[in-house]
Design an enzyme around this catalytic site. Structure first.
Site, PDB file in Angstrom:
ATOM      1  N   VAL A   1       0.827  -1.210   0.000  1.00 35.12           N
ATOM      2  CA  VAL A   1       0.000   0.000   0.000  1.00 35.12           C
ATOM      3  C   VAL A   1       0.859   1.256   0.000  1.00 35.12           C
ATOM      4  CG1 VAL A   1      -1.873  -1.208   1.181  1.00 35.12           C
ATOM      5  CG2 VAL A   1      -0.207   0.085   2.545  1.00 35.12           C
TER       6      VAL A   1
ATOM      7  N   HIS B   1      -4.412  -4.140  -2.398  1.00 30.78           N
ATOM      8  CA  HIS B   1      -4.879  -3.958  -1.022  1.00 30.78           C
ATOM      9  C   HIS B   1      -5.110  -2.505  -0.654  1.00 30.78           C
ATOM     10  CE1 HIS B   1      -2.940  -8.103  -0.029  1.00 30.78           C
ATOM     11  NE2 HIS B   1      -4.106  -8.209  -0.622  1.00 30.78           N
TER      12      HIS B   1
ATOM     13  N   ARG C   1      13.528 -14.591  -0.947  1.00 29.91           N
ATOM     14  CA  ARG C   1      14.410 -15.304  -0.029  1.00 29.91           C
ATOM     15  C   ARG C   1      13.545 -16.160   0.893  1.00 29.91           C
ATOM     16  NH1 ARG C   1      19.668 -14.236  -0.250  1.00 29.91           N
ATOM     17  NH2 ARG C   1      20.415 -12.186  -0.937  1.00 29.91           N
TER      18      ARG C   1
END
Length: 299
Positions: free
Chosen positions: A122, A138, A271
């Site tokens: 956001v 979102h 990752r």
């Protein structure tokens, strides 16, 4: 101080099935797979960590249980607690700059390799970096909506009203010599502040209704029209590039499933494990920023 927050989607744990097959690869493998293809990107909090915004799950992230939509609308104490923390946290996000990974995606769009970005963030850093076709799945931190009359105002305007209602509040939560940049803040602009019971929230200035950040809370649905535009953006490209998200919640995972079902190549850069790894054509377990920069340099 509100009672402890109830468990939310963010607290749920998942593990890859023991028989899951994950096709690990390198940046070179990703370049070979994506060369000559158009791409849609799906991004998460890991894209913004190099801009100084912690993600939800790294060791340095604030330990938190995000507030649910049901808690926010039903309990004034929760709303007071949230707005007090957001009043500090939004300033941290507002001062954040895009990093090389954001700029790499903008470069790919300029060269028409990238169709657009679906982001779960956001923070608006993709737009700040120059990306033009962005779906803020979102919502966005810089706008506020009234749940009663539907009016939308800027977060900056609300900040002026909250400052007037709560003079000196921001300074009161800072340690000596500290600035708002020193406050731990999560990706949704929720700052880690404990003393909030004296904070005074602002009602809608048009109807007196409840104001809420124009952000999709846990327990709240992403608007259907926004989801459909995101599906269309996946359909419009030859491949899906997923970067910086563990895909824990269905909100993002559904687009990976959609691409895989359509036999589109899926490259995941993150990752650590993601919930979508078994669906990836190639999983690159490496740093997000450097991988995006390498892709932009070579595609």
């Amino acid at each position: 101080m509100p009672r402890p927050l109830a468990p939310t989607y963010q607290d749920r744990r998942w593990e890859l099935p023991p028989d899951a097959v994950v096709h690990h690869g390198t940046i070179d493998d990703a370049v070979r797979l994506l060369t000559g293809r158009t791409v849609t990107a799906l991004t998460g909090a890991g894209v913004s960590t190099d801009s100084g915004i912690p993600d939800y799950r790294s060791p340095d992230s604030p330990k938190r249980a995000p507030m649910t939509y049901q808690q926010f609308v039903a309990d004034e104490a929760f709303r007071r607690h949230y707005w007090a923390r957001n009043h500090v946290g939004w300033q941290v996000v507002h001062r954040t700059e895009p990093n090389a990974g954001h700029r790499a995606l903008a470069r790919l769009e300029d060269r028409r390799v990238l169709r657009g970005v679906i982001t779960q963030n956001v923070d608006l850093l993709h737009e700040d970096a120059g990306s033009r076709h962005v779906i803020d799945l979102h919502g966005r931190y810089d706008r506020v909506i009234c749940l009663q009359c539907g009016r939308v105002i800027s977060r900056a305007h609300l900040a002026e009203r909250l400052d007037a209602l709560n003079p000196g509040f921001v300074e009161s939560v800072l340690d000596d010599g500290a600035t708002v940049a020193d406050i731990e803040t999560a990706p949704d602009a929720d700052a880690v502040i404990e003393q909030t019971s004296h904070f005074v929230p602002a009602p809608c200035e048009f109807c007196g209704g409840v104001l809420k950040p124009e952000i999709v809370y846990f327990g709240e649905n992403v608007p259907r029209e926004r989801v459909q535009r995101a599906y269309a953006l996946v359909d419009d490209a030859d491949a899906l590039l997923v970067a910086g998200t563990s895909l824990t919640v269905m909100s993002g995972l559904r687009f990976v499933r959609h691409a895989a079902k359509a036999d589109k190549p899926v490259v995941i850069v993150n990752r650590g494990e993601t919930r979508g790894d078994p669906l990836a054509t190639i999983k690159v377990d490496d740093g997000v920023t450097e991988t995006l920069v390498a892709l932009a340099d070579r595609l």
